[in-house]
Design a protein around this motif. Structure first.
Motif, short mmCIF file in Angstrom:
data_model
loop_
_atom_site.label_atom_id
_atom_site.label_comp_id
_atom_site.label_asym_id
_atom_site.label_seq_id
_atom_site.Cartn_x
_atom_site.Cartn_y
_atom_site.Cartn_z
N ASP A 117 -3.32 7.46 5.73
CA ASP A 117 -4.59 7.43 6.44
C ASP A 117 -4.40 7.02 7.90
O ASP A 117 -3.41 6.38 8.24
CB ASP A 117 -5.51 6.40 5.74
N ASP A 118 -5.37 7.37 8.70
CA ASP A 118 -5.41 6.93 10.11
C ASP A 118 -4.10 7.18 10.83
O ASP A 118 -3.68 6.38 11.68
CB ASP A 118 -5.72 5.42 10.19
N GLU A 153 -9.68 14.40 9.77
CA GLU A 153 -10.94 13.72 9.44
C GLU A 153 -11.77 13.60 10.71
O GLU A 153 -11.25 13.70 11.81
CB GLU A 153 -10.69 12.35 8.82
N ASP A 173 -6.14 10.96 12.27
CA ASP A 173 -7.28 10.07 12.51
C ASP A 173 -8.34 10.72 13.39
O ASP A 173 -8.04 11.51 14.27
CB ASP A 173 -6.80 8.78 13.18
CA CA Z 1 -9.19 7.52 8.55
#
Ligand code: CA
Ligand code: C2E
Ligand code: CA
Length: 737
Positions: free
Chosen positions: A619-620, A676, A642
């Motif tokens: 993630d990110d 995202e 991200d």
């Molecule tokens: Ca994220």
């Protein structure tokens, strides 16, 4: 240390020297007295000799036979008894017998033996003595000394050049058998040479003189004593010279080495003693200084600690001018991402980074400023004589810049960020604790704003912070009660054909009084307080339960690194899968870089999860501290680009380049990518053009409650709306804090 040892050692040394001189004085005094005594003895010996010679003569001159032999001119008898015998027995050199008219009857001389004539020199010498004696005899004078039986004349003079004692005695009968007219006696003369070895040796033996010799000249060396021999006519006719006995010097020679050894020993003992004392004292004071240092400093960085900092601040606050012209700023500094570095690379490396940062901080501070390390990655800085906010802000920017410069530690290049909060005196108070608290509040807000930022204290912040404190209590209550937490689902679409391939579960908190609270706000609080474990289990349980009812779509659940540190995480998750009946292949866990690189339980859990067939998404991606180059070392299935980068792709070239690099890199390492935060068509077009695999964002749909998922699923089966914002009509789960 020397300043105290030296005087004492010197004193002992001086006392030693004084003692030595005392002994020296005492011994030379003893020598002086002894020498005087020996001189006196020699004087006595001369008087003694002058008495001994006539006394010895009387052993033969008061004798009937001698009178008879003299009157008969029996030279043979006289020689035997008054000549040779006396020479041999007493050591006289010359012996004479004279008749009443002073004509020699016996002439005996040591050098020549018997002779018929007397030496005229001796005759001249004797004449006045004989004259005096006969006169006294005629006068009927009696000897004064009872030791003597007869009168006599003695003199000291040079005879044949030799210092001698000359003695003249009358030869008298011992009985009444012979009549003797006074003044007409036969006379006996004895000469004793005082420079004869026999005589000198006798003196040496008797009076313990050393190396006694006779000399006509006063040629005594410095160590010798001399006695002047005065003749009866008052002339100096020579010297007795000898080596005086020096008991003091003997004693001195004997004891001075001992004295020196004693003195040196004493000095050494005192020196050693003083050195030991001093050393003890200096180690004591060194220990005290060390203790003081420990009490006032941080052991890792050597910077002042909180205690010392507080003292400096208090002193500075006390001097603060009331007009408020010059101000004081207290800065609270907190490193960002230090915990991750510590967890990932170990504490030893973390310590080195802190140390290095401490050096940098010191290099920036002016002498009037105060720097301190007050927590593991927390520092405080006092800037005195500050005029305005601008001054502090400039300093904050420099600090952040300084912190962000790469750190080369053990061959690794590390990066770390810094957040700073500050408060002013007297603007925000004059109390140290109050000011520090306000700087801390400002720091907290700087962190909330985003990392590597700074903020000055503001009254509103206090309110917000108090809110945060309340969040913790509220979180606990929310976990205990039903209905405050809900899980929303945000769909994920495949770029190639727009099909809905899965959902991301996102936690929502609806506070009964304060409404929607953002997970960006409460998740960190939950992580800090350990409530994240329960919260994560709730999301996982709910999401798996819900997803089990759908078709084949995958469900992505966010997992905090803190949760993954739990050794039981995998078994708890397996239990949930078993209970809900969700196949592991449909579950995807969204983890952060921190979780992936943190050794220990985290990595073990991730490995076990992958073995169970659960997929992992990073993630990110791009916001963490690790470089893109490390991607191939990370064991995940997917990368989530991200939203920070996605947001910029239709505006900034650098964001475009960044996203393109991430996608290329992911493809090279066989990882799929998901973007995202996709919000518009141009972003979609760009992401598609560079080959990003899937999309998620408001452009498609926000996260929606579970009951709206079926609607999204059926809409996706009709690709007419896929790729459009068709889902925008769904309930907007976006948040109000
Ligand atoms: Ca994220
Ligand atoms: P995240 O994992 O990066 O989640 C994506 C965030 O982006 C979500 O915010 C989502 O609502 C938001 N988002 C989705 N599409 C868009 C878009 O097009 N534009 C913009 N600006 N934002 C979009 P949310 O739900 O507020 O979550 C915030 C963060 O909270 C998450 O970031 C995640 O790190 C954390 N979080 C949320 N739920 C959980 C959870 O159940 N467990 C854990 N550990 N963390 C969670
Ligand atoms: Ca996520």
């Amino acid at each position: 240390m020397l300043t105290r040892t030296l005087p004492v050692v010197l004193l002992v040394f001086l006392v030693g020297i004084a003692a030595f001189f005392l002994v020296y004085w005492a011994t030379s005094e003893a020598d002086r007295v002894t020498a005087a005594r020996q001189y006196y003895l020699l004087e006595q010996s001369q008087a003694e000799t002058l008495r001994a010679v006539p006394h010895q003569q009387e052993s033969t001159t008061v004798w009937d036979d001698a009178v008879k032999a003299a009157r008969a001119w029996d030279t043979g008898w006289l020689n035997n008894n008054l000549g040779t015998w006396m020479h041999e027995y007493y050591g006289y050199s010359d012996l004479y017998v004279l008749d009443p008219r002073n004509i020699p009857v016996l002439v005996y001389r040591e050098k020549t033996g018997l002779e018929s004539q007397m030496n005229p020199d001796i005759q001249a010498l004797l004449a006045p003595m004989i004259e005096r004696l006969r006169t006294r005899l005629r006068a009927g004078e009696q000897p004064k000394d009872p030791q003597f039986k007869t009168l006599g004349e003695t003199a000291v003079a040079l005879v044949d050049g030799s210092p001698s004692v000359i003695s003249v005695k009358p030869i008298v009968p011992e009985t009444n058998r012979f009549s003797q007219s006074a003044g007409n006696e036969y006379l006996h003369v004895a000469v004793l040479r005082l420079n004869e070895p026999r005589y000198l040796q006798g003196l040496e033996r008797k009076y313990l003189f050393d190396h006694l010799r006779f000399s006509y000249e006063q040629d005594a060396t410095g160590s010798e004593s001399a006695y002047a021999l005065i003749s009866s006519s008052g002339k100096n006719i020579g010297y007795f010279i000898w080596q005086p006995y020096k008991p003091g010097s003997t004693v001195l020679a004997y004891i001075s080495p001992m004295l020196v050894v004693l003195c040196v020993g004493l000095v050494m003992i005192v020196f050693t003693f003083m050195t030991l004392m001093n050393r003890r004292e200096s180690t004591q004071s060194a220990t005290e200084a060390k203790m003081r240092h420990i009490v006032l400093h941080d052991s890792l960085t050597g910077l002042p600690n909180r205690l010392q900092f507080n003292q400096r601040v208090d002193a500075e606050l006390a001097q603060l001018d009331p007009a408020g012209e010059s101000r004081l700023a207290l800065l609270f500094l907190d490193l960002n991402g230090f915990k991750q570095i510590n967890d990932s690379y170990g504490h030893a490396l973390g310590d080195k980074l802190i140390y290095e940062f401490g050096r940098r901080l010191i290099s920036l501070a002016r002498p009037r400023d105060a720097v301190a390390r007050v927590g593991s990655d927390e520092f405080t800085l006092m800037l005195s004589g500050i005029g305005s906010h601008e001054d502090v802000e400039r300093m904050c920017r420099r600090l952040i810049e300084l912190a962000r410069m790469p750190y080369n530690i053990e061959g690794k290049q590390l990066f770390i960020g810094l957040s700073v909060g500050y408060a002013f005196a007297p603007d925000h108070g004059r109390d140290r604790d109050e000011l520090l608290r306000k700087a801390d509040v400002a720091l907290y807000h700087a962190k909330m704003n985003g990392r590597n930022d700074f903020a000055g204290f503001d009254v509103e912040m206090d309110v917000l912070l108090r809110n945060r404190r309340r969040v913790e209590t509220d979180l606990r209550e929310a976990l205990a009660s039903q209905g405050q937490f809900q899980v929303y689902y945000q769909p994920v679409y495949r770029a190639a054909d727009g099909s809905l391939i899965g959902f991301e579960a996102l936690l929502r908190w609806h506070h009964p009084a304060r409404g929607w609270i953002s997970p960006e706000f409460f998740i960190p609080v939950a992580e800090e307080t350990g409530l994240i474990g329960d919260l994560g289990q709730f999301v996982l349980q709910t999401a798996c339960e819900t997803a089990a009812q759908w078709g084949a779509q995958s469900i992505a659940v966010n997992v905090s690194a803190i949760e993954l540190q739990d050794g039981d995480y995998v078994s708890k998750l397996a239990a949930i899968l078993a209970k809900t009946g969700l196949p592991p292949a449909r579950l995807e866990l969204e983890v952060t870089e921190t979780a992936v690189i943190t050794e220990g339980n985290c990595q073990n859990n991730l490995k076990a999860l992958r073995q169970m067939g659960i997929r992992l998404a990073l993630d990110d991606f791009g916001t963490g501290f690790s470089s893109l180059g490390r991607l191939n070392q990370i064991d995940v299935d997917r990368i989530k680009i991200d939203k920070i980068f996605v947001r910029g792709v239709d505006r900034s070239d650098s964001d475009k380049a960044m996203v393109r690099a991430i996608v290329d890199l992911a493809r090279a390492t066989n990882l799929s990518t998901i973007a995202e935060g996709v919000e518009n068509a141009s972003q979609v077009a760009f992401l598609r053009s560079i080959g990003c695999d899937s999309f998620q964002g408001y452009y498609y749909s926000p996260a929606v409650p579970a009951d709206q998922v079926p609607g999204l699923l059926s809409a996706a089966r009709h690709p007419v709306i896929a790729g459009s914002s068709g889902a925008a009509t769904a309930h907007d789960g976006e948040l109000h804090e």
